[in-house]
Write an enzyme that holds these catalytic residues in place. Sequence first.
Site, PDB file in Angstrom:
ATOM      1  N   LYS A  48       0.870  -1.182   0.000  1.00  0.00           N
ATOM      2  CA  LYS A  48       0.000   0.000   0.000  1.00  0.00           C
ATOM      3  C   LYS A  48       0.898   1.221   0.000  1.00  0.00           C
ATOM      4  O   LYS A  48       1.726   1.401   0.901  1.00  0.00           O
ATOM      5  CB  LYS A  48      -0.897  -0.008   1.230  1.00  0.00           C
ATOM      6  CG  LYS A  48      -1.809   1.213   1.323  1.00  0.00           C
ATOM      7  CD  LYS A  48      -2.785   1.067   2.475  1.00  0.00           C
ATOM      8  CE  LYS A  48      -3.717   2.261   2.586  1.00  0.00           C
ATOM      9  NZ  LYS A  48      -4.715   2.068   3.660  1.00  0.00           N
TER      10      LYS A  48
ATOM     11  N   LYS B  84      -2.125  -1.446  -3.863  1.00  0.00           N
ATOM     12  CA  LYS B  84      -2.976  -0.258  -3.794  1.00  0.00           C
ATOM     13  C   LYS B  84      -2.140   0.996  -3.825  1.00  0.00           C
ATOM     14  O   LYS B  84      -1.147   1.060  -3.091  1.00  0.00           O
ATOM     15  CB  LYS B  84      -3.771  -0.334  -2.488  1.00  0.00           C
ATOM     16  CG  LYS B  84      -4.707   0.809  -2.235  1.00  0.00           C
ATOM     17  CD  LYS B  84      -5.379   0.585  -0.916  1.00  0.00           C
ATOM     18  CE  LYS B  84      -6.080   1.872  -0.519  1.00  0.00           C
ATOM     19  NZ  LYS B  84      -6.464   1.863   0.865  1.00  0.00           N
TER      20      LYS B  84
HETATM   21  N1  LIG Z   1      -8.283   1.173   3.220  1.00  0.00           N
HETATM   22  C1  LIG Z   1      -9.113   1.540   2.160  1.00  0.00           C
HETATM   23  C2  LIG Z   1      -8.683   2.794   1.522  1.00  0.00           C
HETATM   24  O1  LIG Z   1      -7.819   3.465   2.057  1.00  0.00           O
HETATM   25  C3  LIG Z   1      -9.296   3.193   0.212  1.00  0.00           C
HETATM   26  C4  LIG Z   1      -8.618   4.338  -0.412  1.00  0.00           C
HETATM   27  C5  LIG Z   1      -9.349   4.940  -1.584  1.00  0.00           C
HETATM   28  O2  LIG Z   1     -10.306   4.386  -2.152  1.00  0.00           O
HETATM   29  O3  LIG Z   1      -8.935   6.030  -1.964  1.00  0.00           O
END
Ligand SMILES: NCC(=O)CCC(=O)O
Length: 330
Positions: A200, A254
Site C-alpha cells: 500500500k 494499492k
Molecule cells: N483502506 C481503504 C482505503 O484506504 C481506500 C482508499 C481509496 O479508495 O482512496
Amino acid sequence: MTASFPAIRMRRGRTEPWMRSMLAEHRLHPSDFILPLFVCAGQGCEEPIAALQGVSRWTVDRIGAQAKAAAALGIPCVALFPNTPAGLRSERAEEALNPDNLICQAVRAVKDACPDIGVLTDVALDPYTAHGHDGLVDERGRVLNDETTAVLVSQALVQAEAGADIVAPSDMMDGRVAAIRAALEGAGKIDTAIMAYAAKYASAFYGPFRDAVGSRGLLKGDKRGYQMDPANAGEALREVALDIAEGADMVMVKPGLPYLDIVAAVRREFRLPVFAYQVSGEYAMIEHAAAAGAAERDALILETLLAFKRAGATGILTYHAVDAARLIGA
Ligand SMILES: NCC(=O)CCC(=O)O
Ligand SMILES: [Mg+2]
C-alpha cells in the site's frame, strides 16, 4: 513470387467481432469485482458523497439491500467502510473494538440480508482516530508499530466475531498479519481469511476516500512513515513475501492503475491471489474526465478494469463494480 506482402498479418485476428472475441486473452466478469460500500450512522438514509459523485454512504438498515443488488449482478464480495461519527473518534480508537460499532452492525446486516455474498472488513484505525492515522501515535506523532498491532488484532477479532469472512489489514504495520492469523486461530476462526494490503503506497489518490469516511482534515502530517514510497518496486515484493510468510491468504496492491507494474510483478513472483484496489482518486479521475467530455465513461471503466486483468490481478476492488457488472451483462 516476390515477398511483397507482410509475412505475418496480425490484423487477420482483428477483422470481425467473433474473431476478436475468440482470440481475447483476458475478459472481465462480475466475479472479478469487490464492491466497497460506505456505512453511516442514522436510519433510513442515503448520503451522497460529494467527492465521489455516484457513490453514497448508507445507513445500516439500508446496507443489506446494496449488498443484495451487488450479489444479483454476480459480484461475490463487498468491502465495508464506516464513517464513524466525530464524537466517537478518539486518540486511541477505542470505537474500533466496540462489538456494536457501525462496521459490526453493517456486517451483520449484510449477512442477514444476503448470506451468500462475502464480506470483507478493513483492519486499520484511521476511521476511528481523532488524528486520522491508521495506528496509535506517540508524543511526536509517529505511529507506534507493535502497540498498534495489538489493537489491530483485537479489531480483527471483533470483525470476525461479527461475521466478516475476510479481514483486510490496511495499516502497513510490520508483523500484523502473523499476529492476526494467530489470534484468529486461537479464537477458532480458522476459516476467516486474511487479505493483506501488502503493498500500500503513500498516495495522492486517496483524497475522496477520506471524505467518504469523514477523516479529511483530521490527518496530522502524512502516512509516509508506514505506507510505501511510490519510488519503490522491489520493496513491494519484499512486503508481499513477508505477508505470505506470515499467513496471508491473498494480497493486495494499492492504488491500482498507476501501480500495474507491481501487480504484474507480484503475479510473476508468487502463486497466490493478488487483488488491486482501484482507489477513490482513480474513480474520480474517470468520472471527472467523462463529465468534462474528455472521454466516454463506460469505455474508460471497462478499459481500466480490463487492464488490471491483463496485468494479472485476480480481482479488483472498485467503486465502479456495479456499473461494470451491468455493462458486462454476464
Ligand atoms: N483502506 C481503504 C482505503 O484506504 C481506500 C482508499 C481509496 O479508495 O482512496
Ligand atoms: Mg508489511
